[in-house]
Design an enzyme around this catalytic site. Structure first.
Site, PDB file in Angstrom:
ATOM      1  N   GLU A   1       1.037  -1.114  -0.021  1.00  0.00           N
ATOM      2  CA  GLU A   1       0.110  -0.037  -0.017  1.00  0.00           C
ATOM      3  C   GLU A   1       1.013   1.170  -0.047  1.00  0.00           C
ATOM      4  O   GLU A   1       1.861   1.290   0.775  1.00  0.00           O
ATOM      5  CB  GLU A   1      -0.851   0.085   1.366  1.00  0.00           C
TER       6      GLU A   1
ATOM      7  N   ASP B   1      -5.171  10.378   9.414  1.00  0.00           N
ATOM      8  CA  ASP B   1      -3.957   9.546   9.681  1.00  0.00           C
ATOM      9  C   ASP B   1      -3.545  10.285  11.152  1.00  0.00           C
ATOM     10  O   ASP B   1      -3.761  11.501  11.387  1.00  0.00           O
ATOM     11  CB  ASP B   1      -2.975  10.059   8.665  1.00  0.00           C
TER      12      ASP B   1
ATOM     13  N   TYR C   1     -11.363  -3.286   3.511  1.00  0.00           N
ATOM     14  CA  TYR C   1     -10.352  -2.715   4.538  1.00  0.00           C
ATOM     15  C   TYR C   1     -11.157  -2.637   5.792  1.00  0.00           C
ATOM     16  O   TYR C   1     -11.970  -1.460   5.879  1.00  0.00           O
ATOM     17  CB  TYR C   1      -9.840  -1.281   3.940  1.00  0.00           C
TER      18      TYR C   1
END
Lengths: 394, 269
Positions: free
Chosen positions: B55, B66, B178
């Site tokens: 990734e 993040d 995911y």
């Protein structure tokens, strides 16, 4: 859902703008918030509580003031909607109070907020103190310096102020940090976003809560002048005071709507906060698609304005829509012009406006035409004295 | 063109099916961190140390999903000149070695337009893309563009995702699903969530594609626990980005951690 059928919609999109561009973790919380607002909006007891607190605690309705010496200067009547006389000194309380009551209704035990100039942070810290809810406010390091009195105020009110040291160290990064906090604490926490930005339902929710500015001003002006204004003028960072005062006039085609952005050091310099005025390709920032300052690859650019509240590279999605449809017009005023207006209103009317508000006033001062201007005096300027009168920082 | 275009989704499926580990190992690396050249070498080292897929993070100035480590790496990468063409060069160099999925924030996807963006991904040999701020409701245009070129738009699900949403996301998933292991942003944690097995079972029931787990997975023990919990794949990001930022030889540092993770996922003999 037939009960809500008569209510105006909570828009997810305004034409091509708006939407919900957030991590999946937050999507259920946005749905929960929207459902809570649909319910609370139709709940007479909730509305009565909110109205009562806006009146008895906040000081609403705020006055509509005919600024005579200013009017004489520009040769037409100029009315100021005195949001600076709200408790905490700006229009931000309208939204913070509404959202905090909503958070309490949803059973949230913690509130977070972002702030640029500190006015929204102070308003949120204030209502959290009032309601006994834990409060964390994110603020760019650069803004904690230039708006120091508001940091002190928030801390005195019991809020935790987290200074954000990333990127531009201003409102954009403070908002990003608040969203990250929300992603991590979404089950216990409500995010009181301070402007008409963010993912749906925030732009519509914040507008609904700020609409009181325009509703009052409209009724006050009709009573005084038996007419509507020819122009409604407000400053635009994210654009909450502007959308609040515009909202009841959007369907009045004879009323011109003017949003004044920050031209910073000049639109040509690239150092500004005027994405609506400059135009260009729309972008995605903080959860919605709207006018955004960005480079060719889609990196968000840093804004600049002497006014921390307008130092933001985006704007609310409804403003982008109003611009594209021609219903509202967006213009920009430089740092220098805003400071001049800040000084001028102080001398002319004995009112020290916030630097944000001074942008709207600068535009009004510069116009030779017009019949009757209604200006949102969105906040008071005590917080800006150090910035304008000089201090030991850049 | 169609022979090539069908291969992105298929390469991902083959990588999950063909992994000889208990769960496929998918290291995340930030393109351009610590430098563009280093990130290419890190990717190569990951594959040599046992990565089944890669990734590749596209550095973005405002990464809302993040935590501080990846945010700081993105900022450093941008300061170091990691433009999209440079990132795509890194992707191109790595895509021949392992199936590669880009992680990219929505504004960069839509800046050139979804079609044009996917065209560039396909041209770089990427197999798919993950857009962490593009929930199902906003994803149709990009998914259509990806489908047209055989690339996978990989969606995320979170512990907060409701059953109704999960079913819809699972149906729309391409490549893999995911599964975010925790409520929060990317970053290392002390332990994996006890509820992980239930989360994976829930995700698996929603979709036909493999289920990969990420966020908070940082040690061989975590990776093993994720495999025990039924994950088809394990994504490790922050731990590796941290390694890339430490020491003189970023590739060697990352390689060593990937080797440990791979060993943690080895089948019992």
């Amino acid at each position: 859902m037939s009960v809500e059928a008569a209510e105006p919609p909570i828009e997810h999109r305004f034409g091509a703008y708006g939407g919900q561009f957030v991590p999946e973790t937050l999507m259920p919380a946005l749905a929960e918030l929207e459902a809570a607002w649909v319910e609370a909006r139709a709940d007479e007891r909730f509305q009565a509580t909110l109205e009562g607190m806006l009146r008895d605690y906040g000081g609403r309705p705020t006055p509509l003031y005919l600024a005579e010496r200013l009017s004489e200067r520009v040769q037409r009547p100029v009315y100021l909607k005195r949001e600076d006389l709200n408790h905490t000194g700006s229009h931000k309380l309208n939204n913070a109070l509404g959202q905090a009551l909503l958070a309490r209704r949803m059973g949230k035990t913690r509130i977070i907020a972002e702030t640029g100039a500190g006015q929204h942070g102070v308003a949120t810290a204030t209502v959290c103190a009032l309601l006994g809810i834990e409060c964390v406010v994110y603020m760019g390091v650069h803004d904690t310096v230039r708006q120091r009195p508001n940091v002190q105020r928030m801390e005195l009110l019991g809020a935790t102020v987290c200074s954000v040291d990333a990127g531009s160290k201003t409102l954009k990064e403070a908002t990003s940090a608040a969203i990250r906090d929300w992603v991590a604490n979404v089950q216990s926490t409500h995010y009181v976003i301070g402007s008409a930005v963010g993912p749906a339902p925030y732009p519509a929710l914040v507008r609904d809560l700020q609409r009181v500015i325009g509703e009052e001003a409209r009724a006050q002006l009709l009573e005084r002048e038996r007419r509507l204004p020819s122009r409604v003028v407000a400053c635009v960072g994210g654009g909450s005071n502007a959308i609040g005062i515009f909202a009841p006039f959007i369907d009045e085609r004879g009323v011109e709507l003017i949003g004044v952005e920050a031209a910073g050091e000049g639109l040509q310099s690239g150092r500004h906060g005027a994405p609506l005025t400059v135009g260009g390709r729309p972008g995605i920032l903080h959860g919605s698609r709207s006018a955004v300052m960005q480079d060719a690859e889609g990196q968000i650019m840093q804004a600049h304005s002497i006014s921390a509240g307008l130092d933001y590279p985006g704007a609310g999605p409804q403003h982008a829509f109003l611009r594209d449809t021609g219903r509202a017009r967006y213009v920009a005023v430089t740092d220098q012009e805003a400071v001049a207006a800040f000084r001028e209103l102080s001398r002319l009317e004995g009112i020290i406006p916030a630097l944000e508000t001074a942008h709207a006033l600068a535009w009004v001062l510069a116009q030779a035409d017009g019949e009757l201007d209604l200006v949102c005096l969105s906040g008071r300027g005590d917080k800006d004295l150090a910035e304008v009168l000089g201090g030991d920082h850049a | 063109m169609s022979a090539v275009t069908a291969s992105g989704v298929r390469r991902i499926a083959d990588a999950f099916a063909g992994s000889d580990r208990r769960a496929a190992l998918m290291p995340y690396l930030m393109a351009g961190f610590p430098t563009v050249e280093d990130s290419r070498r890190i990717g190569e080292a990951c594959v040599a140390a046992g990565a089944d897929l890669l990734e590749l993070g596209v550095p973005y100035a405002d990464p809302l999903a993040d935590g501080p480590v990846i945010h700081a790496a993105a900022t450093a990468a941008l300061e170091g000149g990691a433009t999209l063409p440079a990132v795509l060069d890194v992707a191109r160099a790595l895509a021949s070695r392992a199936p590669l999925v880009l992680m990219c924030y929505a504004n960069m996807v839509f800046a050139p337009g979804a079609d044009a963006f996917v065209e560039r991904l396909a041209d770089a040999g990427a197999c798919g893309v993950i857009v962490p701020d593009l929930p199902l409701e906003e994803s149709a245009e990009l998914r259509d563009a990806c489908d047209a070129r055989g690339l996978a738009l990989v969606p995320l699900v979170a512990p907060t995702t409701t059953p109704q949403r999960l079913a819809a996301i699972g149906r729309a998933a391409r490549g893999f699903l995911y599964t975010v292991s925790l409520v929060g942003t990317t970053g290392e944690r002390d332990s994996v969530q006890e509820s992980l097995a239930a989360a994976i079972a829930r995700a698996r029931a929603s979709t036909e594609v493999p289920v990969a787990v990420g966020f908070g997975i940082s040690t061989p023990e975590h990776a093993r626990q994720a495999a025990d919990a039924g994950a088809d794949g394990v994504i490790v990001g922050t731990r590796l980005v941290r390694a890339a930022g430490e020491g003189d030889d970023a590739a060697a540092a990352v390689s060593s951690v990937v080797g440990e993770l791979a060993a943690g996922l080895a089948r019992a003999r």
